[in-house]
Scaffold this motif. Structure first.
Motif, PDB file in Angstrom:
ATOM      1  N   ARG A   1      70.086  51.358  35.638  1.00  0.00           N
ATOM      2  CA  ARG A   1      70.715  50.985  34.366  1.00  0.00           C
ATOM      3  C   ARG A   1      71.757  52.015  33.950  1.00  0.00           C
ATOM      4  N   VAL A   2      71.444  53.283  34.206  1.00  0.00           N
ATOM      5  CA  VAL A   2      72.401  54.339  33.869  1.00  0.00           C
ATOM      6  C   VAL A   2      73.682  54.163  34.681  1.00  0.00           C
TER       7      VAL A   2
ATOM      8  N   GLN B   1      70.873  44.957  39.000  1.00  0.00           N
ATOM      9  CA  GLN B   1      70.225  46.243  38.750  1.00  0.00           C
ATOM     10  C   GLN B   1      69.101  46.498  39.737  1.00  0.00           C
TER      11      GLN B   1
ATOM     12  N   VAL C   1      64.299  60.405  40.657  1.00  0.00           N
ATOM     13  CA  VAL C   1      64.418  59.753  39.349  1.00  0.00           C
ATOM     14  C   VAL C   1      63.667  58.426  39.360  1.00  0.00           C
ATOM     15  N   ASP C   2      63.518  57.838  38.191  1.00  0.00           N
ATOM     16  CA  ASP C   2      62.978  56.469  38.086  1.00  0.00           C
ATOM     17  C   ASP C   2      64.078  55.496  38.517  1.00  0.00           C
TER      18      ASP C   2
ATOM     19  N   PHE D   1      74.765  51.489  35.896  1.00  0.00           N
ATOM     20  CA  PHE D   1      75.418  50.270  35.440  1.00  0.00           C
ATOM     21  C   PHE D   1      76.229  50.473  34.163  1.00  0.00           C
TER      22      PHE D   1
ATOM     23  N   ILE E   1      68.920  53.205  45.175  1.00  0.00           N
ATOM     24  CA  ILE E   1      68.563  54.541  44.715  1.00  0.00           C
ATOM     25  C   ILE E   1      67.232  54.971  45.330  1.00  0.00           C
TER      26      ILE E   1
ATOM     27  N   LEU F   1      77.956  61.005  37.662  1.00  0.00           N
ATOM     28  CA  LEU F   1      76.630  60.462  37.967  1.00  0.00           C
ATOM     29  C   LEU F   1      76.057  61.088  39.237  1.00  0.00           C
TER      30      LEU F   1
ATOM     31  N   LEU G   1      65.410  52.841  35.849  1.00  0.00           N
ATOM     32  CA  LEU G   1      66.152  53.472  34.760  1.00  0.00           C
ATOM     33  C   LEU G   1      67.496  53.985  35.261  1.00  0.00           C
ATOM     34  N   ALA G   2      67.466  54.636  36.411  1.00  0.00           N
ATOM     35  CA  ALA G   2      68.709  55.193  36.959  1.00  0.00           C
ATOM     36  C   ALA G   2      69.714  54.085  37.245  1.00  0.00           C
TER      37      ALA G   2
END
Lengths: 217, 217
Positions: free
Chosen positions: B168-169, B142, B161-162, B171, B149, B205, B165-166
């Motif tokens: 994880r999204v 991650q 974006v963060d 993933f 990213i 995504l 967090l992104a």
DNA sequence: AATAAATTACCGACCGGTCAGTAATTTATT
DNA sequence: AATAAATTACTGACCGGTCGGTAATTTATT
């Protein structure tokens, strides 16, 4: 905890009506922690504030208790969840958010959040239960989301994606965070706040990562 | 299968070198199917074409075998996976796709795909192993995606974006499809073709569900 | 080259502990 | 006192782990 202390203070209470529910709750808890094979009936009994023998007054076997715990935990949530996003007057993206947040609050934050993990763990040992869970919970919820996306497409609010596939994509972050929290949450202080995670996920799912050069949302 | 038949034809072969690897492979298989507590050492031995006693010539205990099976399965894949997306000359979205597809092909489609399911199932019983897995596999991957990213954001290719967090999204769909296949795949003929699912996920995504009125991608 | 001696990978019967399930007993409730 | 609820003591199956024995292989001897 409270039950255990009560039991220590007042042993041998007779509470025929309350026992099944308490046993089911305790069972769900322990099964979620240890899996089916590794949980001892005695621990479930202890957490429910009774002795092992009592379990057999209310349930046929360990397996029956296991199935009952899962079914009674999930079933009442199903209808509620399915109805969450059935207000087609609002924009599709907003309905989607409603569904995800609603599912999280009704499943993810409650005792029910343990069920997906249990079923993933035991799918090999209880294929019938896994099948039941997938058909009546996951599939059903995904079909609801797919319908919702279909509406969004028809209205021109969404790209013409495959609704069923897209539903699964939308489901993934919710599924993942529920599993991650239960499986790795203990020793993972840096796990994101689930709501922040879900908000970010919703934002990415609706608007995408890629920034358009011309107009900005 | 082949080993078992060979074993039936030619009992009592002496193959000191091949045993550990065969036992580890068999162990991973059975542990993935049944979980730790429910697997019998005798079944692992049988699938590896040896008897139970032989297992203890090569491994200290059931638990040692469990840990060894997971570690030896995952470790060689880690470096490969981390290097997958380290060519910063290409567009960020393309690197992301590379990473997801690469991960899927190296983990999801192989025997390694069983590991996430095992660890979710046994996280309660083996917190140390779960922690190790999370730190050295999930977190590491991650972070790699997050870096990727971050680069995309700095170049103006992605929304701000963060990154963590992104990541994880991004993933989540991969994680979900790996788990779903292993847990519910048997009785789920309508499970989507994973590659189609991942393509759809990547598309959503990157570009989002919401259609822009003005320009179309 | 043939055979015997020594080595060791492998087998599978067995032991001890654990735990689901049951039967006998105790205690609460009416 | 009767009965229903709950506990306690017990049983038997099962399985992880051990160990004496066996058969494959290697090495020494002729």
């Amino acid at each position: 905890m409270a039950e255990v202390m009560d039991a220590a203070i007042k042993p041998r209470q007779r509470r025929k009506e309350a026992r099944p529910a308490e046993l089911l709750a305790a069972a769900l808890e322990v099964f979620a922690e240890k899996g089916f094979a590794a949980t001892r009936l005695e621990e479930i009994a202890a957490r429910a504030g009774v002795s092992k023998g009592t379990v057999y007054l209310y349930f046929e076997s360990k397996e029956a208790l296991f199935k009952a715990a899962i079914e009674t935990a999930m079933t009442p949530a199903v209808e509620a969840v399915e109805a969450i996003a059935n207000d087609p007057t609002r924009p599709a993206a907003e309905m989607l958010r409603c569904f995800v947040v609603g599912w999280w609050e009704r499943i993810g934050t409650t005792q029910l959040g343990a069920v997906p993990k249990i079923l993933v763990a035991e799918s090999g040992n209880f294929p019938e239960v896994a099948r039941w869970f997938h058909e009546t919970i996951i599939s059903r919820a995904q079909r609801a989301v797919a319908r919702l996306i279909q509406i969004g497409i028809e209205r021109g609010e969404f790209h013409p994606v495959d609704p069923m596939l897209a539903a699964r994509v939308v489901f993934s972050p919710m599924f993942a965070i529920i599993i991650w929290r239960r499986a790795f949450g203990h020793f993972m202080p840096d796990l994101p706040e689930p709501r922040r995670f879900l908000d970010e996920a919703l934002a990415i799912l609706t608007y995408g990562l890629v920034a358009r050069k011309k107009d900005e949302s």
